[in-house]
Design an enzyme around this catalytic site. Structure first.
Site, mmCIF file in Angstrom:
data_model
loop_
_atom_site.group_PDB
_atom_site.id
_atom_site.type_symbol
_atom_site.label_atom_id
_atom_site.label_comp_id
_atom_site.label_asym_id
_atom_site.label_seq_id
_atom_site.Cartn_x
_atom_site.Cartn_y
_atom_site.Cartn_z
ATOM 1 N N GLU A 280 -0.564 -71.504 -20.854
ATOM 2 C CA GLU A 280 -0.686 -71.032 -22.240
ATOM 3 C C GLU A 280 -2.092 -71.254 -22.788
ATOM 4 O O GLU A 280 -2.675 -72.322 -22.637
ATOM 5 C CB GLU A 280 0.314 -71.792 -23.110
ATOM 6 C CG GLU A 280 0.254 -71.433 -24.591
ATOM 7 C CD GLU A 280 1.071 -72.378 -25.468
ATOM 8 O OE1 GLU A 280 1.508 -71.944 -26.547
ATOM 9 O OE2 GLU A 280 1.254 -73.550 -25.067
ATOM 10 N N LYS B 116 4.703 -64.928 -28.408
ATOM 11 C CA LYS B 116 5.503 -66.155 -28.510
ATOM 12 C C LYS B 116 6.363 -66.148 -29.768
ATOM 13 O O LYS B 116 5.860 -65.927 -30.880
ATOM 14 C CB LYS B 116 4.557 -67.357 -28.504
ATOM 15 C CG LYS B 116 5.240 -68.719 -28.500
ATOM 16 C CD LYS B 116 4.176 -69.808 -28.480
ATOM 17 C CE LYS B 116 4.772 -71.205 -28.459
ATOM 18 N NZ LYS B 116 3.710 -72.239 -28.470
ATOM 19 N N CYS C 106 5.786 -72.266 -23.867
ATOM 20 C CA CYS C 106 5.685 -73.636 -24.366
ATOM 21 C C CYS C 106 6.850 -74.046 -25.274
ATOM 22 O O CYS C 106 7.941 -74.327 -24.789
ATOM 23 C CB CYS C 106 4.339 -73.818 -25.067
ATOM 24 S SG CYS C 106 3.783 -75.553 -25.143
#
Length: 263
Positions: free
Chosen positions: A40, A111, A146
């Site tokens: 990421e 995300k 994440c």
């Protein structure tokens, strides 16, 4: 199937352009594997919030172009990790890109779950709204980033959409490393899917990164795990094992909650 997880280190003394070219070289060096994955926000650092605005790029910016070229040169499927995307309306997103072995963009994932509570990514970036999966010749990969790892409903959605292998790219802090490995194993077991979880090394704005990229099979067994420093973790796994385990232990068929969402 062979996958290489590139646990690249983010060094504050290295420019974004230099790291971009270095990451491309690491990708090209994986020629011969099937899938390569970067972590990421490796161009700028996941916790380097003060640089987000200055280093934001359009979707078709330098990271896109360099990674597309690297995928084509290596002849691999490439999950290029994520970068700070600036949308046409000016909104920033934490966006992942996947490229085919021909260098064509196969998917982009913004995300969904932003980390930071009332600061950092949570207030600086927009939230993605769509689950994204990509059909490779050997398996269907579902994309997560994440903090997404803490939200099991996202992974259930990916499984319902046909994902067999869950790819998580992260800039996970060392101080919560036990959560990283625990959650990666949990997502594998509860979804009866492979989990390829790729972290970064080094420090992001003085936040030590956990490293310890990990590959977990659908039964929860760890196939490979990296150390804390920059490393390329290459693993061989059998995508057909997902179907075999789901047939032998059909727990997913016994789900009772969330049925309406699956119809």
């Amino acid at each position: 199937m062979h996958a290489s997880l590139i646990q690249i280190a983010v060094n504050p003394d290295e420019s974004v352009n230099s790291r971009r070219e270095r990451a491309a070289s690491l990708v090209v060096a994986q020629r011969g594997v099937d899938l390569v994955v970067l972590p990421e926000l490796w161009p700028v650092g996941a916790f380097n919030y003060t640089a987000f605005e200055a280093e934001a790029e359009p979707l078709l910016g330098p990271t896109h172009d360099v990674m597309a070229k690297a995928a084509a040169e290596a002849g691999v499927w490439l999950h290029a990790g994520s970068f700070v995307e600036r949308a046409e309306d000016g909104t920033l997103y934490n966006t992942s890109l996947v490229f085919s072995p021909e260098g064509e963009r196969a998917a982009a994932y913004r995300k969904i779950h932003r980390f930071g509570f009332d600061k950092g990514e949570a207030v600086m970036m927009g939230a993605g709204e769509e689950l994204v999966s990509v059909a490779l010749p050997e398996t269907v990969i579902g994309l997560a980033t994440c903090y997404d790892l803490r939200f099991p409903e996202l992974f259930r959605g990916l499984i319902d959409a046909g994902s067999e292998t869950l790819v998580v790219v992260a800039g996970w802090p060392e101080r919560r490393r036990t959560h990283w490995t625990l959650l990666a194993k949990a997502r594998a077991v509860e979804n009866q899917a492979y989990v390829l979880a790729v972290g970064s090394a080094g420090t992001h704005a003085d936040i030590q990164q956990a490293g310890h990229s990990i590959v977990v099979d659908p039964w929860g067994e760890v196939l490979a795990e990296a150390g804390p420093d920059e490393e390329v973790l290459t693993v061989e796994f059998d995508p057909a094992r997902t179907g075999t385990i789901r047939e032998q232990f059909p727990a997913l068929k016994d789900r009772r909650l969330g049925l309406a969402a699956r119809r």
